[in-house]
Design an enzyme around this catalytic site. Structure first.
Site, PDB file in Angstrom:
ATOM      1  N   ARG A  41       0.825  -1.222   0.000  1.00  0.00           N
ATOM      2  CA  ARG A  41       0.000   0.000   0.000  1.00  0.00           C
ATOM      3  C   ARG A  41       0.852   1.263   0.000  1.00  0.00           C
ATOM      4  O   ARG A  41       0.422   2.292  -0.535  1.00  0.00           O
ATOM      5  CB  ARG A  41      -0.951  -0.001   1.198  1.00  0.00           C
ATOM      6  CG  ARG A  41      -2.115  -0.947   0.961  1.00  0.00           C
ATOM      7  CD  ARG A  41      -3.021  -1.000   2.151  1.00  0.00           C
ATOM      8  NE  ARG A  41      -4.305  -1.582   1.804  1.00  0.00           N
ATOM      9  CZ  ARG A  41      -5.156  -2.060   2.699  1.00  0.00           C
ATOM     10  NH1 ARG A  41      -4.859  -2.018   3.981  1.00  0.00           N
ATOM     11  NH2 ARG A  41      -6.311  -2.559   2.310  1.00  0.00           N
ATOM     12  N   LYS A 178     -16.625 -15.358   6.595  1.00  0.00           N
ATOM     13  CA  LYS A 178     -18.044 -15.206   6.931  1.00  0.00           C
ATOM     14  C   LYS A 178     -18.921 -14.884   5.736  1.00  0.00           C
ATOM     15  O   LYS A 178     -18.616 -13.975   4.963  1.00  0.00           O
ATOM     16  CB  LYS A 178     -18.203 -14.074   7.938  1.00  0.00           C
ATOM     17  CG  LYS A 178     -17.681 -14.416   9.303  1.00  0.00           C
ATOM     18  CD  LYS A 178     -17.990 -13.289  10.242  1.00  0.00           C
ATOM     19  CE  LYS A 178     -17.632 -13.628  11.665  1.00  0.00           C
ATOM     20  NZ  LYS A 178     -17.689 -12.443  12.509  1.00  0.00           N
ATOM     21  N   GLY A 331      -7.001  -8.377   1.262  1.00  0.00           N
ATOM     22  CA  GLY A 331      -5.627  -8.590   1.719  1.00  0.00           C
ATOM     23  C   GLY A 331      -5.151 -10.019   1.572  1.00  0.00           C
ATOM     24  O   GLY A 331      -4.020 -10.251   1.147  1.00  0.00           O
ATOM     25  N   GLY A 354     -12.483  -4.528   1.855  1.00  0.00           N
ATOM     26  CA  GLY A 354     -13.885  -4.146   1.991  1.00  0.00           C
ATOM     27  C   GLY A 354     -14.300  -3.107   0.964  1.00  0.00           C
ATOM     28  O   GLY A 354     -15.417  -3.149   0.424  1.00  0.00           O
TER      29      GLY A 354
HETATM   30  P1  AMP Z   1     -12.041 -12.708   5.230  1.00  0.00           P
HETATM   31  O1  AMP Z   1     -11.344 -11.706   6.089  1.00  0.00           O
HETATM   32  O2  AMP Z   1     -13.494 -12.842   5.452  1.00  0.00           O
HETATM   33  O3  AMP Z   1     -11.654 -12.616   3.768  1.00  0.00           O
HETATM   34  O4  AMP Z   1     -11.514 -14.109   5.736  1.00  0.00           O
HETATM   35  C1  AMP Z   1     -10.177 -14.461   5.706  1.00  0.00           C
HETATM   36  C2  AMP Z   1      -9.935 -15.468   6.780  1.00  0.00           C
HETATM   37  O5  AMP Z   1     -10.806 -16.572   6.619  1.00  0.00           O
HETATM   38  C3  AMP Z   1      -8.534 -16.015   6.737  1.00  0.00           C
HETATM   39  O6  AMP Z   1      -7.851 -15.587   7.871  1.00  0.00           O
HETATM   40  C4  AMP Z   1      -8.743 -17.525   6.760  1.00  0.00           C
HETATM   41  O7  AMP Z   1      -7.888 -18.141   7.683  1.00  0.00           O
HETATM   42  C5  AMP Z   1     -10.188 -17.688   7.178  1.00  0.00           C
HETATM   43  N1  AMP Z   1     -10.766 -18.945   6.671  1.00  0.00           N
HETATM   44  C6  AMP Z   1     -10.843 -19.325   5.392  1.00  0.00           C
HETATM   45  N2  AMP Z   1     -11.391 -20.540   5.289  1.00  0.00           N
HETATM   46  C7  AMP Z   1     -11.666 -20.953   6.550  1.00  0.00           C
HETATM   47  C8  AMP Z   1     -12.239 -22.143   7.116  1.00  0.00           C
HETATM   48  N3  AMP Z   1     -12.634 -23.154   6.331  1.00  0.00           N
HETATM   49  N4  AMP Z   1     -12.405 -22.182   8.456  1.00  0.00           N
HETATM   50  C9  AMP Z   1     -12.005 -21.169   9.238  1.00  0.00           C
HETATM   51  N5  AMP Z   1     -11.455 -20.033   8.757  1.00  0.00           N
HETATM   52  C10 AMP Z   1     -11.285 -19.918   7.440  1.00  0.00           C
END
Ligand code: AMP
Length: 378
Positions: A41, A178, A331, A354
């Site tokens: 960045r 999520k 990221g 985001g």
């Molecule tokens: P986000 O910030 O929503 O893009 O999510 C990224 C995070 O999701 C990363 O730190 C991953 O470790 C986590 N993640 C991805 N797949 C899984 C999974 N199957 N179970 C738990 N955490 C996950």
């Protein structure tokens, strides 16, 4: 989108210019000293700072860093960032973390006035923060004549191509932790894309909606109905095999015991799905290879842990190998691409997580609206 750009600034020699950049970079602590772990960045905003300096302006840059709670905290100090910026551009002044003042996040007019006071012009280059209703994003541009910087203009231009007229087949690959974070995006994308590949923990809420057993994997039960609605379009592609770990065993570490197992279909009780399996990764790659437009946001698993990085690495390689117009945001996906040395093989690697999602979903952002509403100086 007709945003006012740097080229509109005339005779800026000697002018005091405040640049809002996104210098919210990951830091690492070594021997008690915080250091910048990834300069991506910082690099992205250097062209704007150099452009202004080359024309004789006096340049100050401000940003938030991490999530301090409205008051100074040593570990979120801009000092390491300041050093990294000054290594490249010694004359740029770097202000302390904007979020050390509660007025930044609460959107205080008083704080925005304090921030902008004494400056002649404002340059907004912080695409990664443009989705926030914060003082430096939505209020500062209304207090000073404002243009967008080179990074901001580039992001809007590159992402707009996926909004205005994406070539078909348009494939979106969405992952991460999520469903709730990405529901708005999914609802808006589903109208425009041919296929949405869903991986990461997000996939489990969709799989539950299909009646698949997911063991102890992360599920957002309250969103199952909305997942059913999205799946009714027939455009959602889900994983069919998984890499899982026994519940309770540590993960997310680089030296974890290699006790992971691959399951086809159902995941038994006592196991936690942490990556898409190799069969799914191959199937996803095949769909990605046929796309003409690609959007990728979010890892396919806990890619920070080498036992669960396979799905994300396979997707990164497929996106990089594709001839499609490809945009990667967020990221984690960006870090995975860079780790594989593939950052230059996509059409655009966004500095925004985001912000890139919200821009693709809504076609605008609070920061963009604020610049549109700026004092009528043009
Ligand atoms: P986000 O910030 O929503 O893009 O999510 C990224 C995070 O999701 C990363 O730190 C991953 O470790 C986590 N993640 C991805 N797949 C899984 C999974 N199957 N179970 C738990 N955490 C996950």
């Amino acid at each position: 989108m007709n945003l006012p750009k740097l080229e509109e600034l005339k005779d800026i020699a000697g002018k005091k210019i405040l640049v809002r950049a996104d210098l919210n970079v990951p830091l690492v602590e070594t021997d008690g000293i915080m250091q910048v772990a990834d300069t991506f960045r910082i690099e992205a905003t250097i062209p704007t700072l150099s452009w202004l300096l080359d024309r004789g302006a006096s340049v100050t840059v401000c940003s938030h860093l991490g999530r301090p709670k409205g008051k100074p905290e040593d570990r979120y100090s801009m000092t390491p960032v300041r050093e990294a910026v000054n290594e490249k551009l010694p004359t740029v002044k770097v202000l302390e973390n904007l979020r050390f003042n509660a007025g930044e996040e609460s959107g205080s007019l008083e704080f925005a006035q304090q921030l902008t006071s004494g400056y002649d012009l404002y340059v907004f280059d912080a695409f990664g923060a443009a989705h926030r209703n914060h003082a430096s994003v939505v209020l500062a541009p209304t207090l000073l004549p404002t243009v967008v910087g080179i990074n901001m203009a580039l992001e809007v231009d590159k992402l707009s191509k996926l909004i205005d007229s994406p070539a078909s087949p348009y494939v979106a690959v969405v992952g991460g932790a999520k469903v709730s974070d990405k529901l708005g995006l999914l609802k808006s994308l589903i109208e425009k894309v041919d296929t949405v590949i869903v991986g990461g923990a997000m996939a489990f809420t969709f799989l539950v909606a299909q009646g698949v057993k997911v063991g102890d994997s992360l599920v957002q039960d309250e969103l199952v109905d909305q997942c059913i609605e999205l799946m009714a379009t027939g455009k959602i592609l889900l994983p069919k095999d998984f890499v899982a770990l026994e519940t309770g065993k540590p993960f997310g570490v680089s030296d974890g015991e290699p006790t992971q197992r691959v399951f086809e279909g159902d995941i038994p009780e006592g196991w936690l799905g942490l990556d898409v399996g190799p069969g799914s990764a191959r199937a996803f790659s095949a769909v990605i290879s046929r796309a003409a437009s690609l959007l990728w946001n979010g890892p396919m698993g806990v890619y920070e842990d080498p036992r669960f990085s396979g799905g994300t690495v396979t997707v990164a390689r497929a996106v990089a190998a594709s001839n499609a117009y490809s945009v990667v945001g967020g990221g984690d996906s960006a870090a995975a691409l860079r780790k594989e040395g593939l950052a230059d093989s996509v059409s655009h690697l966004s500095t925004g997580g985001g912000a890139s999602l919200e821009f693709i979903e809504k076609g605008t952002l609070p920061g963009i609206e604020a610049i549109d509403k700026r004092l009528g100086w043009r």
